[in-house]
Write an enzyme that holds these catalytic residues in place. Structure first.
Site, PDB file in Angstrom:
ATOM      1  N   CYS A  82       0.818  -1.214   0.000  1.00 39.99           N
ATOM      2  CA  CYS A  82       0.000   0.000   0.000  1.00 39.99           C
ATOM      3  C   CYS A  82       0.852   1.264   0.000  1.00 39.99           C
ATOM      4  CB  CYS A  82      -0.939  -0.004   1.203  1.00 39.99           C
ATOM      5  SG  CYS A  82      -1.914   1.507   1.372  1.00 39.99           S
ATOM      6  N   LYS A  91      -1.914   7.334  -5.531  1.00 41.93           N
ATOM      7  CA  LYS A  91      -2.726   8.526  -5.258  1.00 41.93           C
ATOM      8  C   LYS A  91      -1.909   9.793  -5.489  1.00 41.93           C
ATOM      9  CE  LYS A  91      -5.695   5.528  -4.345  1.00 41.93           C
ATOM     10  NZ  LYS A  91      -4.962   4.360  -4.852  1.00 41.93           N
ATOM     11  N   GLY A 155      10.674 -13.877   7.177  1.00 46.29           N
ATOM     12  CA  GLY A 155      10.393 -14.847   8.219  1.00 46.29           C
ATOM     13  C   GLY A 155       9.723 -16.113   7.713  1.00 46.29           C
ATOM     14  N   THR A 184       1.078 -10.871   5.667  1.00 43.20           N
ATOM     15  CA  THR A 184       2.013 -10.710   4.552  1.00 43.20           C
ATOM     16  C   THR A 184       1.370 -10.138   3.292  1.00 43.20           C
ATOM     17  OG1 THR A 184       1.676 -13.089   4.200  1.00 43.20           O
ATOM     18  CG2 THR A 184       3.697 -12.421   5.294  1.00 43.20           C
ATOM     19  N   GLY A 226      -6.396  -1.063 -12.380  1.00 40.09           N
ATOM     20  CA  GLY A 226      -6.215  -0.828 -13.802  1.00 40.09           C
ATOM     21  C   GLY A 226      -6.798   0.496 -14.247  1.00 40.09           C
ATOM     22  N   HIS A 363      -7.600  -0.620   4.297  1.00 40.97           N
ATOM     23  CA  HIS A 363      -8.333  -0.244   5.506  1.00 40.97           C
ATOM     24  C   HIS A 363      -9.029  -1.437   6.142  1.00 40.97           C
ATOM     25  CE1 HIS A 363     -10.538   0.830   1.811  1.00 40.97           C
ATOM     26  NE2 HIS A 363     -11.644   0.473   2.431  1.00 40.97           N
ATOM     27  N   HIS A 486     -24.399  24.545   3.918  1.00 33.66           N
ATOM     28  CA  HIS A 486     -24.636  24.988   2.536  1.00 33.66           C
ATOM     29  C   HIS A 486     -23.660  26.114   2.195  1.00 33.66           C
ATOM     30  CE1 HIS A 486     -26.845  26.055  -1.095  1.00 33.66           C
ATOM     31  NE2 HIS A 486     -26.736  27.330  -0.718  1.00 33.66           N
TER      32      HIS A 486
END
Length: 507
Positions: A82, A91, A155, A184, A226, A363, A486
């Protein structure tokens, strides 16, 4: 229906906690690898293999709960896929490429004249790399703050309570623990007959670091990754064609939203070849040639590109852990089978995130990690996979939580639909960014919200009001009767809620 009362909230949490109350019978012992710590032979309360979103969050939470904790990470940099080659760098590029696209195509509409706009790709990639570096260092700082032992190495289990770690500096150490958590993550799913060289045929990792903007980019796979990476390079000037075996893009998305989303991407000149199978890929020449045919069979054709992005999904990364040596059960996809407390069939060995069933999302892995160590500490953990939001970070973004209309029909649930277009939202019109809509699905009898789907700029931020509402079993009227500032984009959610149980005001 009025706002959810305090008594209703108390009842909700009581029910949730009772359903997940710990059973004293499940007290196990497990071990994990631990690397270059001076006390490598000491036993930890918790050892975590993997320092991605699930692993590092679990490590910090475990330490906060008073458990002696070690985290092992083979990459030598925390954050996993990530942070290093996934969510965060993509991002960064999505934002940078969007800024370029806005400067080139939209600034003039706002009275901003720019004589010329150029892409400085090395600078753009450097900004991306710098963001990754700073965030990785930040996690290391959190480890130090929370007294988590950090071992850099690979590991492998040698027993349910011991992990052998080949450290990145060439050494070896044994890490012992009462409870070992496998975190992992996942790896790129390969396709038969296609060799990824990260130059002309790239995975999502290679697509983050192309040395130049390809004139023609072919993306194999019309899923989240993609479409996001295709969007990045499309904004920067590539001619992008997406080849997808299925009949739709992002098959998990609500059908109505999906169709509007595809039309939006097509307006951005992204081309789609759906129900199309990739037969072979030839990269022996200067470019790449793809042989494709209809998914159901038929006449073949040739597609040419400078770069091909293979984005056919991800697969659990469990190979090389020697799980079979200690008897941990996995399914056909390689995922570790766990119970509702994240415990495998081997006492003391747990698993979270992408290596177990459920959404392959960062997340979700974080929530798994927190809940898992809470169970280990004798507390209450809870993750509801039906209430995990998903976001496609293109422009416009698409975000959702809960059920799609197709799922409700399949389940035979009676429901109502409320929709509101951003074309009728004051803020969206004022900033000249009004493409998209909010769609709410609610139970026909109780008005309980069952699903929310948003296509809009910043949909990934707007969705969280809906996530909170669904987690509290709120009705559409509950949202409709909440005063929204608003002018804001969030008012579209309020109006869609009004349309679900009654009538909207502004359309």
């Amino acid at each position: 229906m009025a706002m959810a009362s305090l008594a209703r909230r108390k009842a909700y949490f009581l029910t949730r906690n009772l359903s997940n109350s710990p059973t004293d019978a499940l007290r196990f012992s497990f071990s994990l690898s631990r690397g270059f710590a001076s006390s490598g032979s000491d036993e930890n309360d918790v050892v975590i293999i993997g320092g991605g979103p699930g692993g590092y969050v679990a490590a910090i939470k475990a330490s906060q709960l008073g458990l002696k904790t070690t985290c092992i990470e083979k990459r030598g940099a925390l954050g996993g896929t990530c942070l290093n080659v996934g969510c965060i760098p993509s991002k960064a590029l999505l934002h940078s490429s969007h800024m370029y696209h806005e400067a080139k195509h939209s600034f003039a509409n706002h009275g901003i004249k720019v004589s010329s706009v150029e892409v400085d790709l090395p600078a753009m990639l450097a900004q991306k790399d710098n963001a990754v570096k700073n965030l990785t260092r930040g996690i290391e700082g959190l480890f130090k703050k929370n007294k988590v032992t950090y071992v850099k190495g690979y590991g492998k289990f040698i027993s349910p309570n011991e992990v052998s770690v080949e450290t990145i500096d060439g050494g070896n150490t044994i890490v012992k623990g009462k409870h070992i958590i496998v975190a992992t993550g996942s790896d790129v799913k390969s396709l038969p007959g296609i060799t990824i060289d990260e130059k002309k045929i790239v995975s999502s990792t290679g697509a983050l670091s192309l040395s130049e903007v390809p004139k023609k980019l072919i993306v194999i796979g019309a899923g989240y990754i993609g479409l996001e990476m295709g969007s990045v390079w499309g904004r920067l000037g590539s001619e992008v064609t997406v080849v997808e075996f299925a009949g739709d893009i992002v098959p998990s998305m609500d059908g109505e939203i999906r169709k509007q989303f595809q039309r939006s991407l097509e307006k951005q000149k992204m081309k789609f070849m759906l129900k199309t199978k990739v037969v072979s890929v030839d990269s022996s020449s200067d470019g790449v040639k793809l042989t494709v045919e209809p998914a159901e069979g038929g006449e073949q054709s040739i597609l040419e590109a400078d770069v091909v992005l293979v984005s056919a999904g991800r697969t659990p990364f469990t190979s090389g852990l020697d799980l079979e040596k200690i008897g941990v059960e996995t399914d056909k996809a390689g995922r570790i089978l766990v119970n509702d407390r994240f415990l495998s069939n081997v006492p003391g060995v747990y698993a979270i995130g992408d290596v177990i069933p459920g959404p392959m999302l960062a997340h979700k892995a974080e929530e798994d990690g927190v809940a898992c160590v809470e169970f280990i500490a004798g507390k209450h953990g809870h993750v509801d996979y039906d209430k995990v939001p998903g976001v496609v970070y293109t422009h416009p973004e698409v975000a959702s939580v809960g059920k799609t209309e197709e799922q409700l029909k399949k389940e035979g649930v009676s429901y109502r639909v409320g929709k509101f277009p951003f074309m009728a939202n004051s803020r969206a019109k004022a900033i000249d960014n009004a493409e998209g809509l909010v769609k709410i699905l609610a139970d026909k009898e109780t008005d309980k919200i069952l699903g929310v789907h948003i296509m809009a700029p910043n949909a990934g931020e707007l969705i969280h009001e809906a996530v909170l509402a669904i987690n509290y079993d709120a009705s559409s009227e509950d949202i409709a009767r909440v005063c929204h500032a608003h002018p804001t984009m969030s008012e579209a959610l309020k109006e869609a809620a009004m349309a679900t149980y009654d009538k909207p005001i502004h359309i």
